[in-house]
Enzyme design. Structure first.
Site, short mmCIF file in Angstrom:
data_model
loop_
_atom_site.label_atom_id
_atom_site.label_comp_id
_atom_site.label_asym_id
_atom_site.label_seq_id
_atom_site.Cartn_x
_atom_site.Cartn_y
_atom_site.Cartn_z
N ASP A 24 -2.82 16.87 -41.54
CA ASP A 24 -3.27 17.22 -42.90
C ASP A 24 -3.07 16.00 -43.81
O ASP A 24 -2.03 15.32 -43.74
CB ASP A 24 -2.47 18.41 -43.43
N ASN A 58 -8.80 14.12 -54.89
CA ASN A 58 -10.12 14.54 -55.38
C ASN A 58 -10.15 14.66 -56.89
O ASN A 58 -11.14 14.31 -57.55
CB ASN A 58 -10.53 15.87 -54.74
N HIS A 112 -14.87 13.94 -55.79
CA HIS A 112 -15.14 14.45 -54.43
C HIS A 112 -15.89 13.44 -53.57
O HIS A 112 -15.72 13.41 -52.35
CB HIS A 112 -15.95 15.76 -54.52
N ASP A 167 -14.71 12.35 -49.96
CA ASP A 167 -15.46 12.36 -48.70
C ASP A 167 -15.39 11.01 -48.00
O ASP A 167 -15.25 10.93 -46.76
CB ASP A 167 -16.93 12.72 -48.97
N GLU A 173 -9.41 19.04 -45.33
CA GLU A 173 -8.79 17.75 -45.03
C GLU A 173 -7.93 17.82 -43.77
O GLU A 173 -7.13 16.91 -43.52
CB GLU A 173 -7.95 17.29 -46.23
#
Length: 707
Positions: A565, A573, A578, A582, A609
């Site tokens: 994780d 973010n 965002h 990504d 994630e």
């Protein structure tokens, strides 16, 4: 018909290369044989088993006669041996009685001599009787008054070591006083109180009287021989050989046969008179210590002469019967075979010349087969006219079929029974770039692509077994050098003369199928891939995880699961947006995938994630090493993250390991264990690896954190 046979014979005679010189001569001889000669030959062949049976009967009679002669001489030898044994038994009783008679001692003097004289007079078959003392001196004798040393020293030495009741028989010899053929039988005198050897009592047995006791010779050519195999001495009684006593030289056939028989058996050998006989051998039981064998023989010629006479009579009678059969067959053969064949041959020649109005004329007394053949010839003449009409119609149909074959887009070929191509349609120009005549004489394997040869050979084997083939696909070579995909249908001809093939170009269809297959592969790959990271998606991972879990349980293997994780990714973010998030996930995924170096290792995006790695055949130590390498690789990216205590993007990792296929009941339980280890890593400050093995119930495991 006869002319046709002669023509075939002449062709074989004129072609020695095809048949060989030897077979050509045989064909010439057989071809020159007429029907009557063939009938005689057939009768001769039929008679051969009968002649063989007669020969077998004669052989059986011959063997039976020899077998009966063997049985007779063996029975005669055993009977003679029994009689001789009785004579020796009587001699033993006689000596035993004498040695217990008062006055018969080693030093009895005149009293012993008087007793001996009276006993000798009462038993003329005895040559001599005497007593020898322990020093080897004759003290009592029927023919000798003076005390002289005993001459048979070998017998005396044997008696000194013999038992007190021993009965010993000497070799054949000529008595020194009587001059007669003699065998000496002896027993020890009754020992004195000290038990020592006190001398012996002996008697000389007249061999001539002993042979008479055995019995006279019963047939001409028969003989009776008393033989000592150890010395070769023998006494014989023949109807054609004088009575007497002599010695056989070592290696004499009779002596050799007696030794090989062991004193009991039957053998063929040359007798002392030089005549071949069948001998039966039997030992004399009462004189066993002397090794004396009785041989009763019968002349082999006397045994087989009656068999020869019967065989000659049988052969003469058989020859007369065969001659009569051959003459009868020769005479009747003309009327029963030659005449109707000539009539049928003449009718066949007229039909062959085109005279279909010809009719055969065979007498009603001829064989049904000839009458049936005549009827067949008549029917053939009638049908030939109809056949001509059929030929015309067939030619028309063949022209139609050829028209279809020559204008079809599919290549039509025909193979003969040997697999050679005998026809090819014009479609070969378009399909193979070859003219039809260029394909003639070849085989399907000649134009097939080498890599597809197994399919072609399997197809040809199936056709050879009489099966139809359909939809067989393989590649052939075009004259221009490129490969052409074809689909073949084949059918064996009903009469077994070969095979018909229809070959269709399917290159375009194969191209479409290949493109479609490639598209399906791409779709399948897209369906299993996460669009953002390029890793395996969760659905595909779940299937792979379940499959590997079952395998490791079944094979008792190790399996490690690493759950990852990204630390504080929500804050990343919020700060950077965002799109930056990504891009961050893509870079982390590349670093993550680079550390999964084994082909069996699987990396996937598990959600948001979260990433997951499946490590087959990996124990806990290997999983820790891989997980820490992933952690360090992500930290080394140096992705700035102001919302993190470390200033850069980091990850936390949890490990669960299945040891030797044991520890977790199912995939879900193992995944929960990895998830608990991940939460532990986050609780301990993130940028850390924690483990939870199957037996780690308290969720306490080894950790690794950044420096």
């Amino acid at each position: 018909m006869l002319e046709s046979s002669d023509a075939v014979t002449a062709s074989l005679r004129d072609d020695p290369a095809a048949t060989g010189i030897g077979s050509s001569r045989v064909c010439t001889i057989v071809g020159n044989m007429g029907l009557r000669a063939r009938l005689v030959a057939l009768i001769a062949v039929a008679i051969v088993p009968l002649v063989g049976l007669a020969a077998a009967a004669i052989s059986f009679d011959y063997n039976e006669s020899l077998s009966k002669a063997r049985q007779d001489v063996m029975a005669g030898a055993e009977m003679a041996a029994q009689r001789q044994s009785l004579a020796f038994s009587n001699a033993r009783v006689f000596l035993d009685t004498l040695r217990h008679t008062p006055g018969i001692q080693a030093n009895a003097g005149g009293a012993c001599a008087n007793i001996m004289a009276r006993v000798k007079a009462a038993n003329p078959q005895i040559n001599t009787i005497g007593v020898v003392n322990a020093s080897g001196i004759v003290t009592c004798h029927t023919h000798m008054t003076s005390h002289n040393p005993y001459g048979n020293k070998l017998l005396f030495e044997r008696m000194k070591t013999a038992s007190k009741d021993a009965f010993v028989v000497s070799d054949f010899m000529v008595g020194s006083y009587t001059g007669l053929p003699t065998m000496v039988a002896a027993m020890p005198l009754v020992p004195g109180p000290d038990g020592k050897f006190g001398g012996l009592i002996f008697m000389g047995m007249n061999l001539e009287d002993l042979m008479v006791t055995t019995g006279p010779v019963s047939a001409a050519g028969q003989s009776l021989v008393m033989l000592d195999p150890r010395t070769g001495n023998f006494a014989a009684q023949y109807s054609s050989f004088p009575e007497g006593f002599t010695r056989l030289l070592p290696g004499h056939p009779l002596l050799t046969a007696a030794l090989e028989s062991g004193g009991h058996g039957v053998a063929e050998a040359r007798g002392p008179d030089g005549q071949e006989r069948i001998y039966g051998f039997s030992s004399i039981a009462a004189a066993e210590s002397a090794g004396i064998v009785l041989a009763v023989g019968v002349s082999r010629d006397d045994v087989v002469s009656p068999v020869r006479l019967r065989a000659q009579l049988a052969m003469a009678l058989s020859a007369a019967v065969i001659a009569l059969i051959v003459w009868t067959t020769w005479w009747f053969g003309f009327f029963m075979q030659v005449l109707p064949v000539r009539q049928l041959t003449a009718a066949a020649n007229r039909i062959g010349a085109g005279n279909f109005d010809t009719r055969s004329r065979i007498g009603p007394w001829q064989a049904p087969e000839f009458r049936e053949l005549a009827s067949v010839l008549d029917d053939m003449a009638i049908k030939l006219t109809a056949a001509r009409r059929g030929e015309i119609a067939l030619a028309a149909r063949e022209a139609q079929y050829r028209l279809l074959a020559e204008n079809s887009f599919d290549l039509v070929t025909c193979l003969d029974a040997n697999g050679m191509r005998v026809f090819a349609s014009p479609a070969s120009r378009e399909l193979l770039g070859l003219e039809p005549h260029e394909l003639l004489g070849g085989r399907p394997e000649d134009i097939a692509f080498e890599d597809d040869m197994p399919q072609v050979k399997a197809m040809m084997r199936a056709l050879a077994d009489g099966a139809w083939i359909s939809g067989v696909q393989y590649r052939v070579r075009h004259r221009a050098g490129h490969l052409v995909w074809v689909e073949v249908t084949g059918k064996p001809l009903d009469d077994g003369r070969g095979t018909v093939f229809v070959i269709r170009d399917i290159s375009r269809r194969k191209t479409i199928e290949a493109n479609l297959e490639e598209a399906n592969k791409r779709l399948k790959l897209l369906a299993a891939t996460d669009g953002l990271t390029g890793l395996m998606n969760r659905r595909a991972f779940d299937e792979t995880f379940a499959r590997e879990f079952r395998r490791c349980v079944r094979e008792a293997d190790n399996l490690s699961l690493v759950l990852i994780d990204v630390d504080h990714f929500k804050d990343f973010n919020d700060v950077y947006g965002h799109q930056a998030g990504d891009d961050c996930l893509r870079k982390i995924s590349l670093a993550f995938a680079a550390k999964l170096q084994r082909p069996a290792d699987v990396g996937a995006r598990y959600g948001g994630e979260e990433l997951v790695a499946l490590l087959p055949n990996t124990p806990l130590s290997g999983a820790l090493e891989t997980a820490d390498a992933i952690r360090r690789a992500v930290r080394a990216l140096g992705l700035v993250h102001t919302g993190s205590n470390f200033g850069v993007v980091t990850i936390s990792l949890g490990i669960a390991t299945l040891h030797s296929g044991k520890g977790f009941a199912n995939c879900a339980e193992m995944l929960r264990a990895a998830d608990l280890a991940l939460y532990r890593a986050k609780a301990e400050g993130r940028d850390t690896v924690c483990i939870r093995s199957a037996d780690d119930t308290d969720a306490i495991g080894a950790t690794s954190s950044a420096a």
